[in-house]
Write a protein that holds these residues in place. Structure first.
Motif, mmCIF file in Angstrom:
data_model
loop_
_atom_site.group_PDB
_atom_site.id
_atom_site.type_symbol
_atom_site.label_atom_id
_atom_site.label_comp_id
_atom_site.label_asym_id
_atom_site.label_seq_id
_atom_site.Cartn_x
_atom_site.Cartn_y
_atom_site.Cartn_z
ATOM 1 N N UNK A 78 -30.660 6.653 -0.302
ATOM 2 C CA UNK A 78 -30.579 5.583 0.693
ATOM 3 C C UNK A 78 -31.954 5.065 1.079
ATOM 4 N N UNK A 79 -32.982 5.883 0.885
ATOM 5 C CA UNK A 79 -34.349 5.477 1.191
ATOM 6 C C UNK A 79 -35.217 5.642 -0.049
ATOM 7 N N UNK A 80 -36.156 4.717 -0.220
ATOM 8 C CA UNK A 80 -37.034 4.733 -1.382
ATOM 9 C C UNK A 80 -38.485 4.642 -0.904
ATOM 10 N N UNK A 135 -25.301 4.448 13.089
ATOM 11 C CA UNK A 135 -24.111 5.010 12.452
ATOM 12 C C UNK A 135 -22.928 4.056 12.558
ATOM 13 N N UNK A 136 -22.850 3.317 13.669
ATOM 14 C CA UNK A 136 -21.761 2.345 13.832
ATOM 15 C C UNK A 136 -21.900 1.200 12.842
ATOM 16 N N UNK A 137 -23.113 0.684 12.670
ATOM 17 C CA UNK A 137 -23.328 -0.394 11.696
ATOM 18 C C UNK A 137 -22.984 0.091 10.290
ATOM 19 N N UNK A 138 -23.426 1.286 9.960
ATOM 20 C CA UNK A 138 -23.124 1.850 8.639
ATOM 21 C C UNK A 138 -21.614 2.043 8.462
ATOM 22 N N UNK A 139 -20.948 2.463 9.539
ATOM 23 C CA UNK A 139 -19.511 2.733 9.438
ATOM 24 C C UNK A 139 -18.711 1.467 9.194
ATOM 25 N N UNK A 140 -19.039 0.378 9.882
ATOM 26 C CA UNK A 140 -18.251 -0.844 9.690
ATOM 27 C C UNK A 140 -18.608 -1.551 8.392
ATOM 28 N N UNK A 173 -28.908 -4.580 8.115
ATOM 29 C CA UNK A 173 -28.395 -5.909 8.448
ATOM 30 C C UNK A 173 -29.130 -7.020 7.712
ATOM 31 N N UNK A 174 -30.472 -6.904 7.609
ATOM 32 C CA UNK A 174 -31.246 -8.051 7.119
ATOM 33 C C UNK A 174 -32.292 -7.699 6.060
ATOM 34 N N UNK A 175 -32.596 -6.429 5.838
ATOM 35 C CA UNK A 175 -33.585 -6.087 4.825
ATOM 36 C C UNK A 175 -34.738 -5.272 5.378
ATOM 37 N N UNK A 176 -35.577 -4.776 4.450
ATOM 38 C CA UNK A 176 -36.671 -3.877 4.818
ATOM 39 C C UNK A 176 -37.669 -4.522 5.777
ATOM 40 N N UNK A 177 -38.111 -5.722 5.457
ATOM 41 C CA UNK A 177 -39.137 -6.355 6.276
ATOM 42 C C UNK A 177 -38.636 -6.618 7.692
ATOM 43 N N UNK A 178 -37.364 -6.979 7.795
ATOM 44 C CA UNK A 178 -36.792 -7.197 9.124
ATOM 45 C C UNK A 178 -36.714 -5.890 9.890
ATOM 46 N N UNK A 179 -36.308 -4.811 9.231
ATOM 47 C CA UNK A 179 -36.274 -3.515 9.890
ATOM 48 C C UNK A 179 -37.649 -3.091 10.373
ATOM 49 N N UNK A 180 -38.669 -3.319 9.537
ATOM 50 C CA UNK A 180 -40.037 -2.974 9.929
ATOM 51 C C UNK A 180 -40.472 -3.796 11.137
ATOM 52 N N UNK A 196 -34.102 2.453 14.431
ATOM 53 C CA UNK A 196 -34.336 1.024 14.624
ATOM 54 C C UNK A 196 -34.626 0.339 13.302
ATOM 55 N N UNK A 197 -35.468 0.986 12.492
ATOM 56 C CA UNK A 197 -35.766 0.436 11.165
ATOM 57 C C UNK A 197 -34.504 0.368 10.306
ATOM 58 N N UNK A 198 -33.709 1.414 10.354
ATOM 59 C CA UNK A 198 -32.506 1.456 9.519
ATOM 60 C C UNK A 198 -31.498 0.379 9.918
#
Length: 546
Positions: free
Chosen positions: A17-19, A181-186, A139-146, A132-134
């Motif tokens: 899940x992470x690289x 976890x909620x975002x991942x679940x839905x 939702x939007x990608x790595x750069x947005x999470x950062x 927060x990063x995850x």
């Protein structure tokens, strides 16, 4: 006849899940978070007054026998959890850190316990960069999470509150894990994912009771998808049941133990809308003004100043004001811009709805708090700010695109470079306010407490309406009302001669001021010590024997 198919069994590698790019970004975020919180911890003159209650609860968990029952017998940990005003999550985190500090520090218990409260809060805030990063990445990608995680770490209100001796760091960590976890679940529905989300939501409830509202996000999404038949109804029912079971497994035992949803007075007022509201005690120096003394950290309804106003209108204004300050005035407008620009994604993806629904529930709860109790603080709004950060970060490239269309010269730099420049501008604009020393104007109370610890005898009484000096003097480590002998030969009183900031909730202040005017009262200590008594900020007044 039988046939067989031969083949070599191969172990299938678990999907990652992470690289590498994720770890690089997370490493940079952790470095920034550590730097911000370490600076603020090193430049804290005095913690917030509420931190005394959390540190006291942690000390009582360590030594429950120090807190006697009303009938005189000692309490145990279960008794403490049953009767404490605050849930046990944050005090237990303080206790763990306090135990570690005790191995490396010989500072007085009063200083060590408050430092443990700060460290527990700040360490949780550093770990907060991961969920927060995850969330932003899913939702939007790595750069947005950062960008979302970086932005939240440097915003002045969140950075300072999560570096104080308050619950926010631990609360935000637990709630944000539940949101992730909620975002991942839905987005990838599994029964186990919803169960984990429910368990995390229950843990956040053990830190602050409003943590239960996190379940509203995934719960409403699952219910809506099931009713709209976008999910099979049996799957929706199973996921919703797993969510509820997870919450109940953690939260219900605590509810049964205390016999209600929460012990917090404000929470009980919200649950009982027909009960009269608590009176708010202001000091004589606590006039609701924001003149030369600087802004308050909360909005309070004042019966004299606000008489004749609609409390509902006042509540809406108060919530908007505190939310705007918490988000440093720029994050929520940028987030709303992104939500409008990306509105088509809401029709196709369920993940963003989780954040929007939780934010709506939190906002409505704040409005109810303001109108019912007449009080709303910056502290209450930091979760809203955190939920806005992924959308605000997603809005940066959209804003960069718009700027490029208006100013063609900017367009040649590219959307990514322009968006990065906007992020840097937000960070640079936030840091000077985020890194200001915390509570320097109240450090005199700490000096007064240390002086009292060295000079006050066990058979002398102490009246401290501000609470800090009594704590540092060792009088209120285990009991909020402190220890005063039934027959005292002298009484010490802590007062502010020239208040630097207004104070609220000081019901003992009128008594202290009245006692300080009695014949024979004299100032025996003042701070700063290198100025005259008339120019000092804090006075320690003594009545009785020398």
């Amino acid at each position: 006849m039988s046939s067989s198919v031969g083949g070599r069994l191969e172990a299938v590698a678990r999907e990652r899940s992470l690289f590498g790019p994720d770890y690089l970004r997370l490493g940079a975020l952790v470095l920034v978070a550590v730097a911000v919180h370490a600076w603020l911890l090193a430049h804290t003159a005095l913690t917030a007054r509420d931190s005394l209650g959390f540190a006291r609860q942690a000390l009582c968990f360590e030594t429950p026998s120090a807190v006697p029952h009303e009938d005189g017998r000692p309490k145990n940990v279960v008794d403490l959890i049953r009767t404490s005003e605050h849930p046990p999550g944050y005090p237990l985190a303080i206790l763990v850190v306090y135990k570690g500090l005790s191995c490396v520090s010989d500072a007085p218990v009063s200083d060590r316990a408050l430092l443990a409260a700060q460290l527990a809060n700040a360490l949780a805030a550093v770990l907060l960069v991961i969920p927060t990063y995850l969330i932003g990445r899913m939702l939007f990608g790595r750069n947005t999470g950062f960008a979302a995680a970086l932005l939240f770490q440097v915003l002045p209100v969140p950075a300072r509150i999560t570096s104080d001796g308050l619950t926010e760091g631990v609360y935000l960590l637990s709630t944000t894990v539940a949101v992730a976890l909620a975002v991942r679940a839905v987005m990838a529905p599994r029964i186990s994912a919803f169960l984990l989300c429910g368990l995390a939501t229950g843990v956040s409830y053990l830190v602050r009771p409003e943590g239960l509202m996190i379940a509203a996000g995934p719960g409403a999404v699952v219910l809506g998808l099931g009713l709209a038949r976008r999910w099979p109804r049996d799957r929706a029912f199973g996921c919703l049941s797993a969510l509820v079971i997870g919450v109940c497994l953690v939260a219900v035992p605590y509810m049964v133990l205390i016999g209600k949803l929460t012990h917090k007075p404000a929470g009980n007022e919200l649950l009982n809308p027909f009960a009269p509201a608590r009176p708010v005690h202001y000091s004589a120096q606590a006039a609701p003004t924001t003149g030369a003394i600087g802004p308050l950290f909360a909005e309070w309804w004042n019966d004299e100043k606000d008489s004749g106003k609609s409390k509902t209108v006042w509540g809406v204004q108060a919530v908007f004001k505190e939310v705007s300050k918490s988000a440093n005035y720029a994050v929520w407008p940028l987030a709303l811009f992104a939500i409008l620009a990306l509105r088509r994604r809401f029709a196709a993806e369920a993940g963003p709805w989780v954040l929007v629904i939780i934010a709506a529930c939190n906002f409505l709860l704040l409005l109810y708090l303001a109108t019912r109790v007449g009080y709303v603080s910056e502290r209450h709004t930091v979760l809203l700010t955190l939920l806005a950060c992924p959308f605000a970060a997603a809005g940066l490239p959209l804003l960069a695109t718009g700027i490029g269309q208006i100013f063609p010269r900017v367009e040649r730099f590219g959307v990514r470079v322009t968006a990065a420049g906007l992020l840097v501008a937000l960070v640079v604009a936030s840091l000077p306010f985020a890194l200001k020393p915390m509570h320097p104007n109240r450090v005199g109370h700490k000096h007064a407490g240390h002086w009292l610890a060295a000079n006050m005898k066990s058979d002398e009484a102490l009246i401290d309406p501000f609470c800090w000096a009594a704590w540092y003097a060792g009088r209120t480590l285990y009991r909020p009302d402190g220890y005063n002998p039934p027959q005292s030969r002298a009484t010490y009183i802590v007062l502010e001669n020239k208040a630097g900031t207004p104070h609220s909730r000081l019901p003992v202040l009128p008594l202290a001021q009245e006692q300080a005017t009695r014949p024979g009262a004299r100032v025996v200590y003042h701070w700063p010590e290198n100025v005259s008594k008339d120019n000092a900020i804090v006075h320690v007044v003594k009545i009785g024997e020398d």
